[in-house]
Design a protein around this motif. Structure first.
Motif, PDB file in Angstrom:
ATOM      1  N   ASP A 199       0.831  -1.215   0.000  1.00  0.00           N
ATOM      2  CA  ASP A 199       0.000   0.000   0.000  1.00  0.00           C
ATOM      3  C   ASP A 199       0.862   1.260   0.000  1.00  0.00           C
ATOM      4  O   ASP A 199       0.568   2.224  -0.710  1.00  0.00           O
ATOM      5  CB  ASP A 199      -0.931   0.009   1.210  1.00  0.00           C
ATOM      6  CG  ASP A 199      -2.054  -1.004   1.089  1.00  0.00           C
ATOM      7  OD1 ASP A 199      -2.360  -1.425  -0.050  1.00  0.00           O
ATOM      8  OD2 ASP A 199      -2.619  -1.378   2.140  1.00  0.00           O
ATOM      9  N   VAL A 200       1.923   1.244   0.780  1.00  0.00           N
ATOM     10  CA  VAL A 200       2.824   2.405   0.815  1.00  0.00           C
ATOM     11  C   VAL A 200       3.515   2.576  -0.530  1.00  0.00           C
ATOM     12  O   VAL A 200       3.626   3.685  -1.044  1.00  0.00           O
ATOM     13  CB  VAL A 200       3.852   2.253   1.955  1.00  0.00           C
ATOM     14  CG1 VAL A 200       4.938   3.297   1.848  1.00  0.00           C
ATOM     15  CG2 VAL A 200       3.159   2.346   3.303  1.00  0.00           C
ATOM     16  N   MET A 201       3.953   1.472  -1.127  1.00  0.00           N
ATOM     17  CA  MET A 201       4.617   1.551  -2.423  1.00  0.00           C
ATOM     18  C   MET A 201       3.662   2.063  -3.498  1.00  0.00           C
ATOM     19  O   MET A 201       4.055   2.850  -4.366  1.00  0.00           O
ATOM     20  CB  MET A 201       5.180   0.193  -2.828  1.00  0.00           C
ATOM     21  CG  MET A 201       6.056   0.281  -4.058  1.00  0.00           C
ATOM     22  SD  MET A 201       7.177  -1.093  -4.308  1.00  0.00           S
ATOM     23  CE  MET A 201       6.099  -2.396  -4.780  1.00  0.00           C
ATOM     24  N   LYS A 202       2.412   1.657  -3.436  1.00  0.00           N
ATOM     25  CA  LYS A 202       1.415   2.152  -4.387  1.00  0.00           C
ATOM     26  C   LYS A 202       1.274   3.659  -4.253  1.00  0.00           C
ATOM     27  O   LYS A 202       1.272   4.393  -5.251  1.00  0.00           O
ATOM     28  CB  LYS A 202       0.073   1.478  -4.144  1.00  0.00           C
ATOM     29  CG  LYS A 202      -1.045   2.024  -4.990  1.00  0.00           C
ATOM     30  CD  LYS A 202      -2.380   1.409  -4.636  1.00  0.00           C
ATOM     31  CE  LYS A 202      -3.484   2.116  -5.378  1.00  0.00           C
ATOM     32  NZ  LYS A 202      -4.799   1.653  -4.973  1.00  0.00           N
ATOM     33  N   THR A 203       1.196   4.144  -3.026  1.00  0.00           N
ATOM     34  CA  THR A 203       1.056   5.577  -2.787  1.00  0.00           C
ATOM     35  C   THR A 203       2.273   6.349  -3.305  1.00  0.00           C
ATOM     36  O   THR A 203       2.129   7.388  -3.941  1.00  0.00           O
ATOM     37  CB  THR A 203       0.858   5.849  -1.288  1.00  0.00           C
ATOM     38  OG1 THR A 203      -0.275   5.115  -0.832  1.00  0.00           O
ATOM     39  CG2 THR A 203       0.659   7.313  -1.014  1.00  0.00           C
ATOM     40  N   VAL A 204       3.450   5.817  -3.064  1.00  0.00           N
ATOM     41  CA  VAL A 204       4.679   6.491  -3.499  1.00  0.00           C
ATOM     42  C   VAL A 204       4.766   6.531  -5.021  1.00  0.00           C
ATOM     43  O   VAL A 204       5.094   7.569  -5.608  1.00  0.00           O
ATOM     44  CB  VAL A 204       5.915   5.803  -2.880  1.00  0.00           C
ATOM     45  CG1 VAL A 204       7.199   6.285  -3.519  1.00  0.00           C
ATOM     46  CG2 VAL A 204       5.956   6.033  -1.388  1.00  0.00           C
ATOM     47  N   VAL A 205       4.460   5.434  -5.683  1.00  0.00           N
ATOM     48  CA  VAL A 205       4.555   5.389  -7.143  1.00  0.00           C
ATOM     49  C   VAL A 205       3.530   6.323  -7.775  1.00  0.00           C
ATOM     50  O   VAL A 205       3.842   7.048  -8.725  1.00  0.00           O
ATOM     51  CB  VAL A 205       4.401   3.937  -7.649  1.00  0.00           C
ATOM     52  CG1 VAL A 205       4.271   3.891  -9.159  1.00  0.00           C
ATOM     53  CG2 VAL A 205       5.575   3.099  -7.207  1.00  0.00           C
ATOM     54  N   VAL A 206       2.320   6.344  -7.262  1.00  0.00           N
ATOM     55  CA  VAL A 206       1.302   7.241  -7.806  1.00  0.00           C
ATOM     56  C   VAL A 206       1.694   8.702  -7.563  1.00  0.00           C
ATOM     57  O   VAL A 206       1.525   9.554  -8.437  1.00  0.00           O
ATOM     58  CB  VAL A 206      -0.095   6.925  -7.206  1.00  0.00           C
ATOM     59  CG1 VAL A 206      -1.106   7.983  -7.574  1.00  0.00           C
ATOM     60  CG2 VAL A 206      -0.566   5.562  -7.678  1.00  0.00           C
ATOM     61  N   ALA A 207       2.255   8.997  -6.396  1.00  0.00           N
ATOM     62  CA  ALA A 207       2.689  10.370  -6.113  1.00  0.00           C
ATOM     63  C   ALA A 207       3.832  10.791  -7.038  1.00  0.00           C
ATOM     64  O   ALA A 207       3.856  11.931  -7.524  1.00  0.00           O
ATOM     65  CB  ALA A 207       3.118  10.492  -4.653  1.00  0.00           C
TER      66      ALA A 207
END
Length: 71
Positions: free
Chosen positions: A9-17
């Motif tokens: 979930d954190v990696m998804k947020t970072v990549v989208v950001a």
């Protein structure tokens, strides 16, 4: 397994950001190119805008698939 799902979930947020930031930077460069009538800045801005959208799309679609990797 809970830690792995949280990390995804954190990696998804970072990549989208990161993709969103690249897209915004590309939009700024694109508008700068139109403002100064600079074809190379317009080209670079369009490439960055599209690349940012692609990175964000990868973050939305492919990164969550990692959570199902070890099920």
């Amino acid at each position: 397994m809970e830690f792995f799902n949280a990390a995804v979930d954190v990696m998804k947020t970072v990549v989208v950001a990161l993709g969103g930031g690249l897209g915004v930077w590309g939009a700024v460069n694109l508008l700068e190119g139109y403002g100064g009538d600079n074809p190379s800045a317009k080209s670079q801005g369009m490439k960055q805008l599209v690349a940012g959208g692609g990175v964000a799309l990868i973050g939305i679609t492919l990164v969550p698939q990692l959570a199902n990797l070890f099920d």
